[in-house]
Scaffold this motif. Structure first.
Motif, PDB file in Angstrom:
ATOM      1  N   VAL A 163      -8.441  19.670   9.433  1.00 28.63           N
ATOM      2  CA  VAL A 163      -8.506  20.100  10.833  1.00 28.63           C
ATOM      3  C   VAL A 163      -9.884  20.656  11.177  1.00 28.63           C
ATOM      4  N   LEU A 164     -10.409  21.535  10.340  1.00 30.31           N
ATOM      5  CA  LEU A 164     -11.685  22.178  10.661  1.00 30.31           C
ATOM      6  C   LEU A 164     -12.831  21.165  10.659  1.00 30.31           C
ATOM      7  N   ALA A 165     -12.855  20.265   9.675  1.00 26.82           N
ATOM      8  CA  ALA A 165     -13.931  19.262   9.636  1.00 26.82           C
ATOM      9  C   ALA A 165     -13.842  18.323  10.836  1.00 26.82           C
ATOM     10  N   GLN A 166     -12.623  17.884  11.162  1.00 30.98           N
ATOM     11  CA  GLN A 166     -12.457  16.899  12.227  1.00 30.98           C
ATOM     12  C   GLN A 166     -12.527  17.507  13.627  1.00 30.98           C
ATOM     13  N   ALA A 167     -12.544  18.830  13.706  1.00 27.23           N
ATOM     14  CA  ALA A 167     -12.759  19.468  15.008  1.00 27.23           C
ATOM     15  C   ALA A 167     -14.189  19.232  15.493  1.00 27.23           C
ATOM     16  N   PHE A 168     -15.103  19.100  14.540  1.00 21.89           N
ATOM     17  CA  PHE A 168     -16.526  18.968  14.882  1.00 21.89           C
ATOM     18  C   PHE A 168     -17.117  17.604  14.518  1.00 21.89           C
ATOM     19  N   ASP A 206     -11.945  30.228  21.608  1.00 21.88           N
ATOM     20  CA  ASP A 206     -12.620  31.167  20.714  1.00 21.88           C
ATOM     21  C   ASP A 206     -12.643  30.587  19.301  1.00 21.88           C
ATOM     22  N   GLU A 207     -13.849  30.354  18.777  1.00 26.42           N
ATOM     23  CA  GLU A 207     -14.014  29.672  17.494  1.00 26.42           C
ATOM     24  C   GLU A 207     -13.374  30.434  16.334  1.00 26.42           C
ATOM     25  N   LYS A 208     -13.599  31.753  16.290  1.00 26.66           N
ATOM     26  CA  LYS A 208     -13.033  32.543  15.191  1.00 26.66           C
ATOM     27  C   LYS A 208     -11.515  32.533  15.236  1.00 26.66           C
ATOM     28  N   LEU A 209     -10.965  32.565  16.449  1.00 26.51           N
ATOM     29  CA  LEU A 209      -9.513  32.522  16.597  1.00 26.51           C
ATOM     30  C   LEU A 209      -8.974  31.167  16.137  1.00 26.51           C
ATOM     31  N   PHE A 210      -9.664  30.096  16.478  1.00 27.35           N
ATOM     32  CA  PHE A 210      -9.264  28.751  16.046  1.00 27.35           C
ATOM     33  C   PHE A 210      -9.189  28.672  14.526  1.00 27.35           C
ATOM     34  N   GLN A 216      -4.054  30.399   8.981  1.00 25.54           N
ATOM     35  CA  GLN A 216      -2.772  31.090   8.898  1.00 25.54           C
ATOM     36  C   GLN A 216      -1.604  30.100   8.919  1.00 25.54           C
ATOM     37  N   ALA A 217      -1.710  29.084   9.744  1.00 21.46           N
ATOM     38  CA  ALA A 217      -0.641  28.089   9.847  1.00 21.46           C
ATOM     39  C   ALA A 217      -0.422  27.358   8.531  1.00 21.46           C
ATOM     40  N   PHE A 218      -1.519  26.950   7.881  1.00 21.51           N
ATOM     41  CA  PHE A 218      -1.389  26.166   6.650  1.00 21.51           C
ATOM     42  C   PHE A 218      -1.139  27.019   5.411  1.00 21.51           C
ATOM     43  N   GLN A 219      -1.364  28.322   5.489  1.00 22.61           N
ATOM     44  CA  GLN A 219      -1.049  29.180   4.350  1.00 22.61           C
ATOM     45  C   GLN A 219       0.454  29.194   4.073  1.00 22.61           C
ATOM     46  N   LEU A 257      -6.139  22.859  18.936  1.00 22.61           N
ATOM     47  CA  LEU A 257      -7.000  23.463  19.956  1.00 22.61           C
ATOM     48  C   LEU A 257      -6.166  23.941  21.147  1.00 22.61           C
ATOM     49  N   GLU A 258      -5.168  23.140  21.522  1.00 23.39           N
ATOM     50  CA  GLU A 258      -4.276  23.545  22.610  1.00 23.39           C
ATOM     51  C   GLU A 258      -3.486  24.800  22.219  1.00 23.39           C
ATOM     52  N   LEU A 259      -3.015  24.823  20.976  1.00 22.20           N
ATOM     53  CA  LEU A 259      -2.275  25.978  20.471  1.00 22.20           C
ATOM     54  C   LEU A 259      -3.151  27.226  20.496  1.00 22.20           C
ATOM     55  N   THR A 260      -4.391  27.085  20.067  1.00 24.68           N
ATOM     56  CA  THR A 260      -5.326  28.221  20.066  1.00 24.68           C
ATOM     57  C   THR A 260      -5.557  28.727  21.479  1.00 24.68           C
TER      58      THR A 260
END
Length: 269
Positions: A163-168, A206-210, A216-219, A257-260
């Motif tokens: 998710v994080l890699a494919q966001a950017f 908000d990037e930090k929130l994302f 947290q979701a994947f933990q 991103l929508e969830l965030t």
């Protein structure tokens, strides 16, 4: 023939010794939109040789002094033939700790390499931190890790790094490399991938929130988002939203991103 540099287990070194594979990796970058390339973990220089044929300024960085000394001697501009690169330097340094602004200022640069397995995911995370300067990233990982980075939602392999890699970046799994082309051979297959920065890679949240939401979701990936995101103390009004009935691997990057955005709005009310 033995390698000119001894592979060191504590550095996670497996030296690539196949010319065809090295040339293929050397051609995974487009060399467009930047003048600098950083090679991480050059080892014995089998990939370095092909990068030196490109019209870029090449920096090779390794945490193995023996490798650094060998590269400086073997690939010096004065002695090596077929060097087309604008410049070449070899640094004894730890990529994860090094301040790259000392090398590139605020200029764009690409990253490639045969990455040590034990720090490969950390290399990706640092690349994400420096995404404003890194339009392109290619390299060799443990196959499982490379696949995970490029995976889409709906798969058990899909996770935080995906998710994080494919966001950017747009992520592509390019090809698989067998253990037989390394010395010493690893116990697993390797995979080469390419990350190409999106034209618009701003998140609009908000990037930090994302990052927090995704991690947290994947933990607690087996739980629904309603349970795994309890620590955010969201309002009852938001928690009845259908998205919270889903598990994290069911959400695309866009859905995260929508969830965030929903959580961000809820937290500021």
């Amino acid at each position: 023939m033995s390698d000119p540099v001894r592979a060191k287990k504590h550095l996670g070194q497996h030296f690539l010794n196949d010319e065809e594979t090295a040339e293929k990796i050397g051609n995974t970058l487009s060399f467009k939109g930047y003048d600098h390339v950083l090679e991480i973990g050059p080892g014995t220089g089998v990939l370095t040789k092909y990068l030196l044929e490109k019209d870029v300024a090449l920096t090779a960085m390794d945490l193995d002094q023996e490798s650094v000394d060998y590269l400086k001697d073997h690939f010096s501009i004065e002695h090596a033939s077929k060097i087309s690169s604008k410049s070449f330097r070899v640094l004894y340094a730890d990529f994860l700790k090094y301040d790259l602004s000392q090398l590139f200022g605020d200029e764009q640069f690409a990253i490639t390499g045969n990455f040590p397995y034990n720090i490969s995911t950390q290399i990706v995370f640092k690349t994400l931190e420096l995404r404003d300067q890194i339009p392109e990233f290619t390299g060799m990982f443990q196959k499982e890790v490379a696949k995970r980075i490029c995976e889409k939602e709906g798969s058990k392999a899909y996770g935080i790094l995906s998710v994080l890699a494919q966001a950017f970046y747009n992520a592509e799994y390019l090809f698989t490399v067998p253990p037989t082309v390394f010395n010493p051979p690893p116990k697993v297959e390797s995979g080469v991938l390419r990350l190409t920065r999106k034209e618009d890679y701003s998140l609009n949240v908000d990037e930090k929130l994302f990052f927090r939401v995704v991690k947290q979701a994947f933990q607690q990936r087996r739980k629904t988002l309603r349970n795994s995101l309890k620590t955010f103390q969201l309002s009852d009004e938001l928690r009845v939203n259908d998205i919270f009935n889903k598990r994290p691997e069911q959400l695309s990057v866009a859905a995260f991103l929508e969830l965030t955005a929903l959580i961000q709005k809820d937290l500021t009310v």
